[in-house]
Design an enzyme around this catalytic site. Structure first.
Site: not given
Ligand code: FAD
Length: 447
Positions: A33-34, A99, A195, A324
């Site tokens: 993810g991000f 994982v 939204e 997150d």
């Molecule tokens: C509908 C929605 C709208 C949003 N709108 C906004 C917005 O307008 N502005 C903003 O700033 N934020 C927004 N957010 C929040 C933002 O998207 C999150 O804060 C951000 O995606 C967090 O990034 P991350 O990398 O922590 O997790 P994520 O982007 O959720 O990535 C997690 C990754 O881990 C992988 N994963 C999880 N568990 C496992 C495992 N056991 N094994 C292997 N891979 C795994 C998943 O497949 C995923 O690719 C929104 C979120 C959602 C759901």
């Protein structure tokens, strides 16, 4: 091929394969993810082997998921293949796997690879960036009736539910059932709920206008419910008031300070009253993925791994949680679960590891720089809050559109999204109005 992927290939799907330890240090990042991508990018010049594990083969730009759910965009426009990173970053290899376990004692993660059993992937540094999943606040029985919005298949499910409800409303002879099919209930009035409600309101009034002889889609009821006292509770009160007024102008019924007691196939019971509705969408809470708990560290109520100011797990050298999935405090306030925070945390940890690999110590703890929060409400209107700056309107909406296009993962996504938005803006049409499977099974279409 990277040494990690070149090791033994198991004959049996359940075999456990150990990956050999290398002379070069190995950084394992779980989650593309991000946060995970930012960490990987920050390690691009590091003298290390970087292994990025994700259970999906694509990165999703989640802030635009609601547009896939409401047929503005198609899934590929907001996603990018993670494997493409192997071309761009020479020290990185991608592993498509889920994982399922972590051993801090052995310093390995269990990666369940499709069709290839479980691999024990050894690490010197581990970055957990596994994000969140929808949380029904202890009411998992709501899940089958009220899908959450977290990934592309959720968005496609919601899109099919919405479009299917209009088809069913147009075929039934029963007035009560028609009204139920044309009632959409969104539980959770945070940014996603707001939204989604705004986009749905525009769709029923503009996109579907004149598409049905027997029903008027503009008469659909869209209800946005929340147990909190106001919409967008994380924004300042005047912003919430403006947004609630705007939603009501678009025809959305906003019901705050109302607790949802039941969700079933008839609709919801909230504040003691039944609201019949065929489409209920869950836009309320999230909980962290289960991986932080597997680290045996302290977690907060939402299951996020509690980290120190360097985003490390206490008593586990070289193990980090970001994005997150992490509970990070700054000035006694939690760092919000937004994309910017995830990117900044991922980048910080990537750089920290790169320095440690060079034998340098990092003394400066992580600091989150808040660039502001935005939410869009239908067409031509968005709100922005940044410190004491609060603004809303058409110009803010333009800024929102510009920032989101620029933030998309690839040039291809940017061009395609711009094209779709321009088409949709001037024609009112949405090009992704697909119901992949009929919304009924034979014999159940009319009540
Ligand atoms: C509908 C929605 C709208 C949003 N709108 C906004 C917005 O307008 N502005 C903003 O700033 N934020 C927004 N957010 C929040 C933002 O998207 C999150 O804060 C951000 O995606 C967090 O990034 P991350 O990398 O922590 O997790 P994520 O982007 O959720 O990535 C997690 C990754 O881990 C992988 N994963 C999880 N568990 C496992 C495992 N056991 N094994 C292997 N891979 C795994 C998943 O497949 C995923 O690719 C929104 C979120 C959602 C759901």
């Amino acid at each position: 091929m990277s040494p990690m992927l070149a090791d033994a290939r198991p004959d049996e799907a359940t075999a456990v394969v150990e990956t050999p330890r290398l002379e070069r240090k190995r950084v394992v990042i779980v989650g593309g993810g991000f946060a995970g991508l930012a960490a990987a990018h920050a390690l691009r010049h590091a003298e290390a082997e970087v292994v990025l594990i994700d259970r999906r083969n694509h990165h999703i730009f989640q802030p635009l998921l609601y547009q896939v759910a409401t047929a503005v965009l198609s899934p590929a426009e907001i996603a990018a293949p993670i494997r493409q990173l192997e071309v761009r970053q020479r020290n990185l290899s991608v592993l498509l796997a889920e994982v399922t376990g972590v051993s801090l004692a052995d310093r390995t993660v269990d990666a369940s690879c499709p069709g290839a059993g479980v691999r024990k992937v050894a690490f010197d540094f581990l970055v957990v960036a596994t994000g969140t999943r929808p949380s029904y606040f202890g009411h998992d029985e709501f899940a089958p009736y009220a899908p959450g919005l977290k990934n592309l298949s959720d968005a496609e499910t919601i899109r099919a539910k919405i479009l299917g409800a209009f088809e069913l409303a147009a075929t039934t002879e029963d007035e009560g059932e028609r009204a139920r099919q044309m009632t959409f209930i969104l539980v959770g009035a945070g940014p996603t709920g707001v939204e989604l409600a705004g986009s749905l309101a525009h769709m029923v009034k503009v996109t579907l206008r004149g598409n049905f002889r027997r029903i008027d889609p503009a008469k659909a009821s869209i209800i946005l419910l929340d147990g909190a006292k106001r919409v967008l509770p994380t924004f300042a009160e005047p912003v919430s008031r403006k947004v609630a007024r705007r939603l009501e102008k678009l025809g959305v019924k906003v019901m705050t300070d109302v607790k949802v007691e039941t969700i079933d196939d008839e609709g919801v019971i909230a504040g003691g009253s039944r609201i019949p509705g065929a489409t209920v969408l869950w836009t309320a809470g999230v909980a962290a993925s289960p991986i932080p708990k597997m680290l045996g560290t302290k977690t907060d109520r939402a299951g996020r791994g509690i980290v120190d100011p360097f985003l490390k797990i206490v008593d586990a050298p070289g193990v980090f949680v970001v994005g997150d999935a992490a509970s990070v405090m700054q000035n006694e306030h939690p760092v919000p679960g937004v994309a910017q925070a995830a990117i900044q945390e991922g980048r910080y940890v990537g750089r920290l590891i790169a320095k440690e690999l060079k034998g340098r110590e990092v003394k400066r703890p992580f600091r989150y720089f808040d660039k502001g929060n935005m939410a869009v409400v239908g067409k031509n209107y968005a709100v922005l809050e940044r410190g004491s700056l609060r603004t809303g309107g058409f110009l803010t909406w333009l800024v929102w559109a510009f920032v989101h296009v620029l933030s998309l993962p690839q040039l291809q996504n940017r061009l395609r999204v711009q094209h779709q938005w321009l088409w949709s803006y001037f024609t009112g049409q949405r090009s992704s109005r697909l119901i992949p499977e009929p919304p009924w099974t034979p014999g159940t279409e009319a009540r």
